[in-house]
Motif scaffolding. Structure first.
Motif, PDB file in Angstrom:
ATOM      1  N   GLY A  56       0.825  -1.194   0.000  1.00  0.00           N
ATOM      2  CA  GLY A  56       0.000   0.000   0.000  1.00  0.00           C
ATOM      3  C   GLY A  56       0.864   1.250   0.000  1.00  0.00           C
ATOM      4  N   THR A  57       0.450   2.259  -0.765  1.00  0.00           N
ATOM      5  CA  THR A  57       1.251   3.466  -0.895  1.00  0.00           C
ATOM      6  C   THR A  57       0.478   4.708  -0.471  1.00  0.00           C
ATOM      7  OG1 THR A  57       0.600   3.710  -3.212  1.00  0.00           O
ATOM      8  CG2 THR A  57       2.640   2.522  -2.768  1.00  0.00           C
ATOM      9  N   ILE A  69       6.648   5.445  -5.486  1.00  0.00           N
ATOM     10  CA  ILE A  69       7.453   4.654  -4.565  1.00  0.00           C
ATOM     11  C   ILE A  69       7.214   3.178  -4.859  1.00  0.00           C
ATOM     12  CG2 ILE A  69       5.675   4.617  -2.748  1.00  0.00           C
ATOM     13  CD1 ILE A  69       7.970   4.793  -0.694  1.00  0.00           C
ATOM     14  N   SER A  70       8.282   2.391  -4.765  1.00  0.00           N
ATOM     15  CA  SER A  70       8.159   0.960  -5.010  1.00  0.00           C
ATOM     16  C   SER A  70       9.200   0.231  -4.175  1.00  0.00           C
ATOM     17  CB  SER A  70       8.340   0.643  -6.497  1.00  0.00           C
ATOM     18  OG  SER A  70       9.639   1.019  -6.934  1.00  0.00           O
ATOM     19  N   ARG A  71       9.020  -1.080  -4.050  1.00  0.00           N
ATOM     20  CA  ARG A  71       9.983  -1.865  -3.283  1.00  0.00           C
ATOM     21  C   ARG A  71      10.317  -3.130  -4.038  1.00  0.00           C
ATOM     22  NH1 ARG A  71       7.289  -2.686   2.343  1.00  0.00           N
ATOM     23  NH2 ARG A  71       8.817  -4.328   2.639  1.00  0.00           N
ATOM     24  N   ASP A  72      11.568  -3.528  -3.948  1.00  0.00           N
ATOM     25  CA  ASP A  72      12.041  -4.779  -4.529  1.00  0.00           C
ATOM     26  C   ASP A  72      12.503  -5.653  -3.375  1.00  0.00           C
ATOM     27  OD1 ASP A  72      13.491  -6.861  -5.703  1.00  0.00           O
ATOM     28  OD2 ASP A  72      14.131  -5.624  -7.379  1.00  0.00           O
ATOM     29  N   ASN A  73      11.660  -6.598  -2.992  1.00  0.00           N
ATOM     30  CA  ASN A  73      11.973  -7.428  -1.830  1.00  0.00           C
ATOM     31  C   ASN A  73      13.215  -8.282  -2.062  1.00  0.00           C
ATOM     32  OD1 ASN A  73       9.735  -6.390  -0.519  1.00  0.00           O
ATOM     33  ND2 ASN A  73       8.401  -8.072  -1.140  1.00  0.00           N
ATOM     34  N   VAL A  78      14.152  -0.016  -1.591  1.00  0.00           N
ATOM     35  CA  VAL A  78      12.972   0.785  -1.901  1.00  0.00           C
ATOM     36  C   VAL A  78      13.404   1.918  -2.831  1.00  0.00           C
ATOM     37  CG1 VAL A  78      11.245   2.358  -0.958  1.00  0.00           C
ATOM     38  CG2 VAL A  78      11.743   0.229   0.200  1.00  0.00           C
ATOM     39  N   TYR A  79      12.547   2.235  -3.789  1.00  0.00           N
ATOM     40  CA  TYR A  79      12.880   3.249  -4.773  1.00  0.00           C
ATOM     41  C   TYR A  79      11.885   4.403  -4.719  1.00  0.00           C
ATOM     42  CZ  TYR A  79      15.490  -0.685  -6.721  1.00  0.00           C
ATOM     43  OH  TYR A  79      16.336  -1.742  -6.888  1.00  0.00           O
ATOM     44  N   LEU A  80      12.351   5.553  -5.180  1.00  0.00           N
ATOM     45  CA  LEU A  80      11.459   6.685  -5.396  1.00  0.00           C
ATOM     46  C   LEU A  80      11.750   7.224  -6.792  1.00  0.00           C
ATOM     47  CD1 LEU A  80       9.272   8.497  -4.089  1.00  0.00           C
ATOM     48  CD2 LEU A  80      11.118  10.113  -3.542  1.00  0.00           C
TER      49      LEU A  80
END
Length: 115
Positions: A56-57, A69-73, A78-80
């Motif tokens: 959730g963002t 915003i995103s995340r690479d587990n 985490v990226y912006l």
């Protein structure tokens, strides 16, 4: 203990793009929420975007439609993604992580939007 290292800041012209990265010292799967904040000269630190462990963002009104915003587990990162940058986006950008009731911060990366 969670260590956060931001990267990707720099000088960009108005209308340009940058992608910030926040690498964590361990798995981000144990981190409930991660976020990006920024602090411009002479101003208070403000929330830019956040992402929960479920994906959730949430975004500040000033960046909606421009930042993602995103995340690479798998990479514990985490990226912006910042598009259509404006001079008022100039600030030091900080990554934070909330885990087990403790809030951790990185040292920040400077973003300057100027022609």
């Amino acid at each position: 203990q969670v260590q956060l290292v931001e990267s990707g800041g720099g000088l960009v012209q108005p209308g340009g793009s940058l992608r910030l990265s926040c690498a964590t010292s361990g798995t981000i799967l144990r981190i409930n929420v991660m976020g990006w904040y920024r602090q411009a000269p002479g101003k208070q630190r403000e929330m830019v975007a956040s992402i929960t462990i479920g994906g959730g963002t949430n975004y500040a009104d000033s960046v909606k439609g421009r930042f993602t915003i995103s995340r690479d587990n798998a990479k514990n990162t985490v990226y912006l993604q910042m598009n259509s940058l404006k001079p008022e986006d100039t600030a030091v950008y900080y990554c934070n992580a909330f885990r087990d009731g403790i809030l951790y911060w990185g040292d920040g990366t400077l973003v300057t939007v100027s022609s």
